[in-house]
Design an enzyme around this catalytic site. Structure first.
Site, PDB file in Angstrom:
ATOM      1  N   ASN A 229       0.747  -1.229   0.026  1.00  0.00           N
ATOM      2  CA  ASN A 229       0.149   0.208   0.091  1.00  0.00           C
ATOM      3  C   ASN A 229       1.323   1.255  -0.183  1.00  0.00           C
ATOM      4  OD1 ASN A 229      -2.158   1.616   0.270  1.00  0.00           O
ATOM      5  ND2 ASN A 229      -2.911   0.504   1.794  1.00  0.00           N
ATOM      6  N   HIS A 230       0.428   2.292  -0.969  1.00  0.00           N
ATOM      7  CA  HIS A 230       0.805   3.652  -0.427  1.00  0.00           C
ATOM      8  C   HIS A 230       0.712   3.891   1.262  1.00  0.00           C
ATOM      9  CE1 HIS A 230       2.304   4.604  -4.411  1.00  0.00           C
ATOM     10  NE2 HIS A 230       1.138   3.495  -5.011  1.00  0.00           N
ATOM     11  N   THR A 231       1.983   4.769   1.677  1.00  0.00           N
ATOM     12  CA  THR A 231       1.703   5.243   3.268  1.00  0.00           C
ATOM     13  C   THR A 231       1.632   6.713   2.213  1.00  0.00           C
ATOM     14  OG1 THR A 231       3.865   5.916   2.793  1.00  0.00           O
ATOM     15  CG2 THR A 231       3.037   4.004   4.052  1.00  0.00           C
TER      16      THR A 231
ATOM     17  N   HIS B  96       6.263   3.031   0.427  1.00  0.00           N
ATOM     18  CA  HIS B  96       4.836   2.392   0.391  1.00  0.00           C
ATOM     19  C   HIS B  96       5.164   0.685   2.154  1.00  0.00           C
ATOM     20  CE1 HIS B  96       4.867   1.699  -4.562  1.00  0.00           C
ATOM     21  NE2 HIS B  96       4.084   2.603  -4.151  1.00  0.00           N
TER      22      HIS B  96
END
Length: 572
Positions: A122-124, A137
């Site tokens: 996931n993207h932070t 990520h």
């Protein structure tokens, strides 16, 4: 280019790229040779990709993995897009236009429909002043169990675990774990019905408050004590050798360990020796089983005799008897009649050579088992006034201190096939037999906690239907042993609460615990049948988890044998 299937028009020239399931039975020799060559070239990737027998990878798929390990008879169809790490069991399908990115693990027989996405990263977005695409990520990974069907146009997000024999309906968006045997659908996905009826311990339930958990622990302990005599009698064969012998479970042969597990269970739940034989008779039998030459205890033969053990340290069939016979006698107020001579005669060089020759990188649990036996033998020998040759015991502790990894706190390294399972389980065995028994602090305790918590996020070992006594004990004891640091205490407590709630649900009334947790998805598995080994181990696990969660006062017992949490005095 694929050739058309017999009887099909030329428009199906790429038939096998989109329908690979017939490739190895219907494709011609030229095409099969080209597929074999493709996999050979892909195997030259660094690190190497690996393929089980009769796998198929379409030339029209975008395979850009850092790691790829396909089990037998798996296929990747045209248009699939793969990045990151993918590891599968056997008979898994990645159908056309499926997207698998990040860290993804599939069990056996996982079938994934077309246009489905499993996104194991996931993207932070923690910094609002930085554009999201510039932020790092995060990745927890996705783990899919055995015999799972995932429909078309499904999205599974990072951190999700899907239990064995589950079904995910077409178009579902899966944002949280899917219980074993569940059929889920919708956005967000919810349980619609059950392919396999849920076990009480794995059905969705609200989080228990502390008082509720204490009450559940107390109710469990009352039931276990009330049923203890029945459980022991269920596993006793009165017509056997010398007045009768305990067996691990009905219908099995008597073992040395079964006698010891029965003594431990009776001590835990009844506060006395098993009633099936007088305590004095049990002491006499256990002491008679020690070989005076080696100090070891050999396995039982069908006629009640014993097999002679191979020389040296340690015959695998007799090593654990150093622990279980020694502690069973200790609980009965006695001791082995003599020292473990194969240890008392070893010098420092022998100890170092033994430690250096253990398979720490490939089989850390087996290496830890050897250390556990060695440390326990030193403990019993000290009780006999025989600490061994000068420097021998110091060599053991010195080697362990020098070789613990300061980054993880454990010995050994993770493996692609099972992650941190081997080093964590090996740490439990090695530390139990040495630092824990002798009352000494382990090296790098905070790193141990970090490593165990990371391991506990691997659903292959902690999903309720996948739990077994060894794997959960090997999480609970290291966390208990290092609890004094206060490091990540809230996370440790939360994990302990979850595992404790699961463990209480593994009990089978009037029979005890199986080594493996019972669950409809594993019905009929021999390891789930209740027996003495599973009962003794889970009782110890429940004590450790109860203490970590602050409800141990409701339990009313404390292990004093092999799985005792506290150090034992080294001399009488």
């Amino acid at each position: 280019m694929n050739h058309p299937r017999p009887g099909h028009p030329p428009v199906t020239a790429r038939h096998y790229d989109y329908s690979p399931w017939h490739f190895w039975t219907e494709a011609d020799e030229e095409e099969q040779a080209r597929q074999t060559d493709l996999q050979s070239r892909m195997a030259q990737h660094d690190p190497p990709y690996s393929f089980g027998g009769q796998c198929f990878v379409s030339e029209l798929a975008a395979v850009q993995n850092e790691e790829l390990r396909l089990g037998p008879r798996c296929y990747i169809a045209a248009g699939a897009y793969l990045t990151g790490s993918l590891r599968t069991g056997r008979d898994c399908t990645v159908n056309p236009y499926t997207v698998l990115r990040g860290k993804v693990e599939l069990g056996d027989a996982v079938r994934i429909g077309a246009h489905t996405s499993l996104i194991g990263f996931n993207h932070t977005m923690s910094d609002p002043e930085t554009e999201i695409f510039r932020q790092p990520h995060s990745s927890q990974g996705i783990c899919i169990g055995d015999d799972v069907w995932i429909g078309s146009h499904v999205v599974v997000l990072d951190g999700v675990s899907v239990g064995d024999r589950a079904v995910i309906g077409a178009g579902a968006v899966v944002t949280k774990d899917v219980p074993a045997g569940a059929i889920v659908g919708g956005n967000p996905a919810k349980v619609l019905r059950w392919r396999v009826p849920p076990a009480a311990s794995t059905a969705e339930r609200p989080e228990r408050a502390a008082d509720d958990l204490a009450g559940a622990v107390a109710a469990f302990a009352d039931a276990a004590r009330a049923q203890a005599e029945e459980i022991l009698d269920r596993c006793f064969e009165p017509d056997g050798f010398d007045g009768g012998l305990f067996v691990e479970k009905p219908g099995t042969a008597p073992t040395v360990r079964a006698q010891c597990d029965a003594i431990e269970i009776a001590d835990l739940l009844l506060g006395r020796a098993p009633d099936q034989l007088p305590a004095a008779a049990q002491i006499e039998r256990l002491r008679a089983w020690q070989d005076p030459t080696t100090g070891m205890v050999g396995p039982l033969l069908p006629d009640g005799g014993q097999r002679a053990l191979r020389p040296g340290m340690f015959d695998p069939e007799g090593g654990y008897h150093v622990l279980c016979v020694g502690y069973a006698l200790d609980l009965l107020g006695s001791a082995l009649p003599g020292p473990i001579r194969v240890v008392s005669e070893a010098d420092a060089a022998d100890i170092i050579a033994g430690l250096e020759g253990l398979p720490w990188e490939d089989a850390a649990w087996g290496a830890g088992d050897w250390v556990d036996i060695l440390g326990t033998a030193f403990l019993w020998n000290c009780g006999h006034g025989d600490p061994g040759r000068p420097g021998a015991i110091d060599a053991l502790f010195g080697w362990l201190l020098a070789h613990a990894d300061p980054r993880t706190g454990v010995w050994g390294s993770p493996r692609a096939v099972d992650g941190l399972l081997q080093p964590v389980n090996g740490f439990y065995r090695a530390s139990r037999g040495t630092f824990a028994q002798f009352g000494l602090p382990v090296p790098y305790p905070e790193r141990v906690i970090d490593t165990v918590l990371e391991h506990a996020r691997d659903p292959r070992w902690v999903r309720p239907e996948r739990q077994n006594a060894c794997n959960i004990l090997d999480i609970a004891h290291p966390l208990w042993l290092t609890r004094y640091t206060g490091h990540r205490a809230e996370e440790v407590t939360a994990l302990a609460r979850t595992l404790l709630s699961d463990a209480l649900g593994h009990w089978t009334a009037h029979a005890g615990f199986g080594f493996q947790a019972p669950h409809p998805s594993t019905a009929g598995a021999e390891a789930t049948t209740p027996g003495l080994q599973g009962t003794e181990m889970w009782l110890a696990i429940i004590w450790l988890l109860s203490d970590l969660t602050g409800v141990v006062g409701s339990l009313g017992y404390r292990p004093r044998g092999v799985h005792r949490p506290h150090a034992r005095k080294r001399s009488r």
